[in-house]
Scaffold this active site. Structure first.
Site, mmCIF file in Angstrom:
data_model
loop_
_atom_site.group_PDB
_atom_site.id
_atom_site.type_symbol
_atom_site.label_atom_id
_atom_site.label_comp_id
_atom_site.label_asym_id
_atom_site.label_seq_id
_atom_site.Cartn_x
_atom_site.Cartn_y
_atom_site.Cartn_z
ATOM 1 N N ASP A 137 0.824 -1.283 0.061
ATOM 2 C CA ASP A 137 0.146 0.124 0.122
ATOM 3 C C ASP A 137 1.077 1.162 -0.125
ATOM 4 O O ASP A 137 0.560 2.248 -0.534
ATOM 5 C CB ASP A 137 -1.011 0.188 1.292
ATOM 6 C CG ASP A 137 -1.819 -1.241 1.154
ATOM 7 O OD1 ASP A 137 -2.148 -1.707 0.203
ATOM 8 O OD2 ASP A 137 -2.341 -1.728 2.307
ATOM 9 N N HIS B 198 -5.710 -3.389 5.528
ATOM 10 C CA HIS B 198 -4.969 -3.676 4.269
ATOM 11 C C HIS B 198 -5.966 -4.654 3.438
ATOM 12 O O HIS B 198 -5.914 -5.330 2.609
ATOM 13 C CB HIS B 198 -3.849 -4.927 4.638
ATOM 14 C CG HIS B 198 -3.101 -5.130 3.412
ATOM 15 N ND1 HIS B 198 -2.560 -4.303 2.718
ATOM 16 C CD2 HIS B 198 -2.920 -6.450 3.019
ATOM 17 C CE1 HIS B 198 -1.841 -4.853 1.548
ATOM 18 N NE2 HIS B 198 -2.072 -6.035 1.674
#
Length: 389
Positions: free
Chosen positions: A123, A150
């Site tokens: 990310d 996530h």
């Protein structure tokens, strides 16, 4: 049952001109890792676990958790038995639920749950690259904190903390936020359903691993990760910047300042993340690790997060070239890892991935995957039919 035998991968890698000795181990699908991986895991300081099944059409999050938590539990159980002090980096979806499940099992066994981390580095890698693409700022000087979780709306990039993104309008921030959330789907679509973000995830997993190893070596290093939190925090598991030291997780840091948009998004993030954590904790309540329980005292987790660390990023002062490189056969067995390595080369400003349309993975998909690396190279895919000249 792996497509390529582990021993073959190990033999291949053992020829690299590096100091690491590489050895392969394999189990039959019905074997228990805790029964068979003693030699493999004993003495390990870091165990990375890119495992589990992808979510299939019609599969609920609960279905996926039931399958992948079982896979993760088998590995975690073996680590608890043979290398209980090792850092475990879990790349097993759904991370938001699997990590709490495994941490709770570690706690029940008398082990330190801070040894288990969810790897969220991809990310951050994507957010850094997307800011670079939008601004042209040197990518080495961009470090976007990504907090929360996530998956989907739980992924919260804090662009307001990044000097290079200060000029973004609200509309740009909303679009960039969504771009980071949906980046994995973009890769799957570009690969025509024939693969996921394997190359950029491998890069991100190695980045996480390097942060842990630097810490173990006495060089404290900060990297975002999804870990257990203190008793005074909003949720018991969250992702944020984490400093790794000689024993693994030294400090889990606070989120830092947020603008109004990010504060609203954080509230949205917490609603979903709370449920996903609860699912993982619920799984752990029905399970046990088949190991002898430790009676040692686990060091208490600080109730509150540490302040954000001071980071000073600067573009490299080393002279680099700006060259265009093409890898012909870039979607093949040699071509994909070669493209991954070339995309990271500081002298490459443009990388072309070329292959035939009959390749197992489309060249455009390989290029989309690699375009998310936090490197300066722009990556584009090209394909021809087998009869084209």
């Amino acid at each position: 049952i792996a497509m390529v035998p582990a021993e073959g991968v190990a033999t291949d890698l053992s020829h690299l001109e590096k100091k690491s000795k590489v050895k392969g181990y394999a189990l039959d699908k019905d074997d228990k890792p805790a029964d068979k991986l003693g030699e493999c895991l004993t003495g390990c300081h870091l165990v990375l676990v890119p495992a589990g099944l992808p979510r299939k059409p019609g599969m609920t999050r609960s279905d996926l958790l039931g399958v992948n938590a079982g896979i993760a539990k088998n590995i975690v159980e073996a680590c608890a038995k043979f290398c209980p002090d090792a850092i475990l980096g879990l790349i097993v979806n759904p991370v938001n639920s699997v990590v709490p499940a495994m941490c709770e099992l570690y706690k029940k066994a008398g082990l330190d749950p801070r040894k288990i981390c969810g790897v969220t580095s991809l990310d951050i890698v994507r957010a850094n690259k997307f800011v670079h693409d939008a601004t042209g700022a040197p990518v080495e000087g961009i470090d976007v904190p990504v907090v929360g979780g996530h998956a989907g709306v739980t992924i919260l990039p804090l662009f307001s903390q990044v000097p290079a993104a200060k000029s973004f309008t609200k509309e740009q921030i909303v679009a960039m936020d969504k771009h980071v959330q949906d980046a994995g789907t973009d890769v799957v679509n570009a690969k025509g359903g024939k693969g996921s973000a394997t190359l950029s995830m491998a890069y991100a997993g190695a980045k996480f691993g390097n942060a842990v190893l630097c810490g173990l070596a006495g060089i404290e290093t900060t990297e975002c990760a999804y870990v257990i939190r203190g008793s005074d925090e909003e949720l018991p598991y969250m992702a944020s910047k984490v400093t790794f030291g000689r024993n693994g997780v030294k400090e889990a840091h606070g989120f830092g300042p947020m603008n109004a948009y990010e504060q609203g998004r954080l509230a949205e993030c917490f609603v979903q993340l709370k449920d996903e954590i609860a699912a993982g904790v619920g799984y752990a309540q029905t399970q046990e690790l088949a190991i002898e329980k430790r009676s040692g005292v686990v060091v208490a987790i600080p109730a509150k997060p540490s302040p954000l660390p001071v980071t000073r990023l600067a573009a490299s002062t080393k002279k680099t070239g700006n060259f265009k490189v093409c890898v012909c056969g870039g979607a093949g067995g040699i071509g994909q890892p070669l493209c991954l390595l070339m995309a990271q080369n500081p002298h490459v400003s443009e990388l072309c991935v070329f292959d035939l349309t009959i390749a197992m993975v489309p060249a455009e998909g390989v290029a989309t995957d690699l375009s998310h690396l936090e490197k300066k190279s722009k990556v584009k895919g090209y394909a021809l039919d087998k009869d084209d000249k």
